[in-house]
Design a protein around this motif. Structure first.
Motif, mmCIF file in Angstrom:
data_model
loop_
_atom_site.group_PDB
_atom_site.id
_atom_site.type_symbol
_atom_site.label_atom_id
_atom_site.label_comp_id
_atom_site.label_asym_id
_atom_site.label_seq_id
_atom_site.Cartn_x
_atom_site.Cartn_y
_atom_site.Cartn_z
ATOM 1 N N UNK A 28 0.839 -1.205 0.000
ATOM 2 C CA UNK A 28 0.000 0.000 0.000
ATOM 3 C C UNK A 28 0.870 1.251 0.000
ATOM 4 N N UNK A 29 1.930 1.235 0.818
ATOM 5 C CA UNK A 29 2.802 2.403 0.907
ATOM 6 C C UNK A 29 3.523 2.654 -0.412
ATOM 7 N N UNK A 30 4.094 1.602 -1.004
ATOM 8 C CA UNK A 30 4.891 1.821 -2.212
ATOM 9 C C UNK A 30 4.012 2.182 -3.404
ATOM 10 N N UNK A 31 2.867 1.506 -3.559
ATOM 11 C CA UNK A 31 1.972 1.841 -4.681
ATOM 12 C C UNK A 31 1.395 3.237 -4.488
ATOM 13 N N UNK A 32 0.933 3.524 -3.277
ATOM 14 C CA UNK A 32 0.399 4.854 -3.006
ATOM 15 C C UNK A 32 1.446 5.935 -3.183
ATOM 16 N N UNK A 33 2.696 5.630 -2.798
ATOM 17 C CA UNK A 33 3.764 6.607 -2.961
ATOM 18 C C UNK A 33 4.052 6.908 -4.422
ATOM 19 N N UNK A 34 4.052 5.860 -5.266
ATOM 20 C CA UNK A 34 4.322 6.076 -6.682
ATOM 21 C C UNK A 34 3.173 6.848 -7.351
ATOM 22 N N UNK A 35 1.947 6.536 -6.943
ATOM 23 C CA UNK A 35 0.808 7.287 -7.477
ATOM 24 C C UNK A 35 0.902 8.749 -7.058
ATOM 25 N N UNK A 36 1.247 8.962 -5.790
ATOM 26 C CA UNK A 36 1.371 10.333 -5.292
ATOM 27 C C UNK A 36 2.508 11.074 -5.982
ATOM 28 N N UNK A 37 3.611 10.368 -6.271
ATOM 29 C CA UNK A 37 4.719 10.994 -6.995
ATOM 30 C C UNK A 37 4.238 11.483 -8.361
ATOM 31 N N UNK A 38 3.397 10.681 -9.017
ATOM 32 C CA UNK A 38 2.826 11.122 -10.287
ATOM 33 C C UNK A 38 1.937 12.339 -10.116
ATOM 34 N N UNK A 39 1.183 12.384 -9.011
ATOM 35 C CA UNK A 39 0.349 13.557 -8.746
ATOM 36 C C UNK A 39 1.209 14.800 -8.524
ATOM 37 N N UNK A 40 2.339 14.614 -7.835
ATOM 38 C CA UNK A 40 3.219 15.753 -7.571
ATOM 39 C C UNK A 40 3.757 16.329 -8.875
ATOM 40 N N UNK A 41 4.035 15.461 -9.852
ATOM 41 C CA UNK A 41 4.520 15.948 -11.145
ATOM 42 C C UNK A 41 3.486 16.859 -11.818
ATOM 43 N N UNK A 42 2.234 16.632 -11.487
ATOM 44 C CA UNK A 42 1.160 17.447 -12.066
ATOM 45 C C UNK A 42 0.555 18.371 -11.017
ATOM 46 N N UNK A 43 1.363 18.697 -9.983
ATOM 47 C CA UNK A 43 0.843 19.515 -8.879
ATOM 48 C C UNK A 43 0.359 20.879 -9.336
ATOM 49 N N UNK B 172 -1.432 21.510 -11.744
ATOM 50 C CA UNK B 172 -2.766 21.422 -12.335
ATOM 51 C C UNK B 172 -3.788 20.770 -11.405
ATOM 52 N N UNK B 173 -3.362 20.392 -10.199
ATOM 53 C CA UNK B 173 -4.248 19.720 -9.252
ATOM 54 C C UNK B 173 -4.370 20.555 -7.984
ATOM 55 N N UNK B 174 -5.428 20.315 -7.184
ATOM 56 C CA UNK B 174 -5.568 21.060 -5.921
ATOM 57 C C UNK B 174 -4.353 20.845 -5.018
ATOM 58 N N UNK B 175 -3.720 21.935 -4.614
ATOM 59 C CA UNK B 175 -2.484 21.846 -3.839
ATOM 60 C C UNK B 175 -2.641 21.100 -2.528
ATOM 61 N N UNK B 176 -3.726 21.336 -1.805
ATOM 62 C CA UNK B 176 -3.915 20.682 -0.510
ATOM 63 C C UNK B 176 -4.075 19.173 -0.662
ATOM 64 N N UNK B 177 -4.729 18.759 -1.704
ATOM 65 C CA UNK B 177 -4.923 17.324 -1.931
ATOM 66 C C UNK B 177 -3.581 16.643 -2.193
ATOM 67 N N UNK B 178 -2.773 17.247 -3.052
ATOM 68 C CA UNK B 178 -1.478 16.662 -3.389
ATOM 69 C C UNK B 178 -0.558 16.657 -2.173
ATOM 70 N N UNK B 179 -0.480 17.782 -1.468
ATOM 71 C CA UNK B 179 0.391 17.869 -0.292
ATOM 72 C C UNK B 179 -0.043 16.881 0.785
ATOM 73 N N UNK B 180 -1.345 16.783 1.027
ATOM 74 C CA UNK B 180 -1.840 15.851 2.038
ATOM 75 C C UNK B 180 -1.527 14.412 1.683
ATOM 76 N N UNK B 181 -1.689 14.057 0.410
ATOM 77 C CA UNK B 181 -1.399 12.687 -0.023
ATOM 78 C C UNK B 181 0.083 12.377 0.134
ATOM 79 N N UNK B 182 0.947 13.338 -0.219
ATOM 80 C CA UNK B 182 2.390 13.111 -0.109
ATOM 81 C C UNK B 182 2.808 12.922 1.346
ATOM 82 N N UNK B 183 2.286 13.744 2.233
ATOM 83 C CA UNK B 183 2.640 13.638 3.651
ATOM 84 C C UNK B 183 2.141 12.324 4.237
ATOM 85 N N UNK B 184 0.916 11.931 3.876
ATOM 86 C CA UNK B 184 0.373 10.673 4.396
ATOM 87 C C UNK B 184 1.196 9.474 3.933
#
Length: 250
Positions: free
Chosen positions: A47-62, A64-76
């Motif tokens: 869960x951690x590694x898959x979620x981390x890789x998905x979140x890394x992809x979200x960060x690349x598109x930060x 264009x995405x809601x900042x709080x959502x991306x930051x919260x996902x990365x921290x979690x």
């Protein structure tokens, strides 16, 4: 701190790429650590590694995405592994002078673990810390606490690992000869003899832990102190320890 410095730069290519790499590496390292205990919550690592890789992809598109959502996902994702270790540490009873975080692994724990490779010991590696003295008996605790206020150190012993055992049990100062693992040349034999002559130390405790009774591998100063104590004073057995009264030469 790094995340805080990089987050305002997330709309730049370099900032977004660096943030994404940090998230991905953190998730991968968390997975590597969690795999050392494969039977402990085996679902958490994937869960951690898959979620981390998905979140890394979200960060690349930060940008264009809601900042709080991306930051919260990365921290979690970054804190999921440490949070699980913290919960396990709090929920499990711990005792002794080396309290380790997270679940126990097959090869040991913390500073007492030997060098390992996927759970197997590697030959030729030296264990720096073996073990501390066993918990002192009630008789020994009573002996060390009696008249403790009359001495700067009611007791002395080799290594701070052993000294901590007696300090925690008696709530009195205990001199740690040789420092952390017995290799520091402090105090010297001459300094120790001066403390004894001034009646600042009451007992020397040879508790059977690492270094006690077998000073080989410690500093020359520690070896000389042990030899001097054993040839100058008489031992008495108190519980599982050999105790030398430094106020009463043989």
């Amino acid at each position: 701190m790094g995340f805080g410095l990089l987050w305002p730069r997330r709309r730049t290519v370099a900032g977004a790429a660096t943030l994404a790499a940090v998230v991905a590496v953190t998730a991968a390292w968390s997975y590597a650590l969690l795999r050392r205990t494969p039977d402990w919550h085996p679902w958490l690592g994937p869960v951690v590694v898959v979620g981390g890789l998905v979140t890394a992809g979200m960060v690349l598109r930060a940008a264009y995405l809601p900042g709080r959502v991306v930051a919260g996902a990365a921290v979690r994702r970054a804190l999921a592994g440490p949070a699980a270790y913290a919960q396990e540490t709090v929920a499990s009873p711990r005792s002794g002078v080396i309290v380790t975080a997270g679940p126990a692994v097959a090869s040991g724990a913390g500073l007492m673990r030997t060098a390992t490779s996927r759970g197997k010991q590697q030959p030729g590696r030296e264990v720096v810390l073996m073990h501390s003295s066993p918990p002192p008996s009630a008789e020994l605790v009573a002996l060390l606490k009696a008249d403790a206020a009359s001495y700067r150190w009611p007791a002395a012993t080799l290594t701070s690992l052993n000294a901590a055992v007696y300090q925690l049990a008696t709530r009195t100062p205990v001199m740690a000869i040789g420092g952390f693992n017995g290799t520091d040349p402090a105090p010297t034999l001459e300094q120790f003899q001066q403390y004894v002559a001034r009646k600042q130390i009451h007992y020397f405790v040879d508790g059977g832990g690492m270094g006690n009774g077998s000073p080989q591998g410690g500093s020359d100063a520690a070896q000389r102190i042990v030899e001097w104590v054993k040839t100058t004073f008489t031992a008495r057995t108190v519980g599982t320890a050999e105790v030398y009264d430094l106020t009463a030469p043989a």
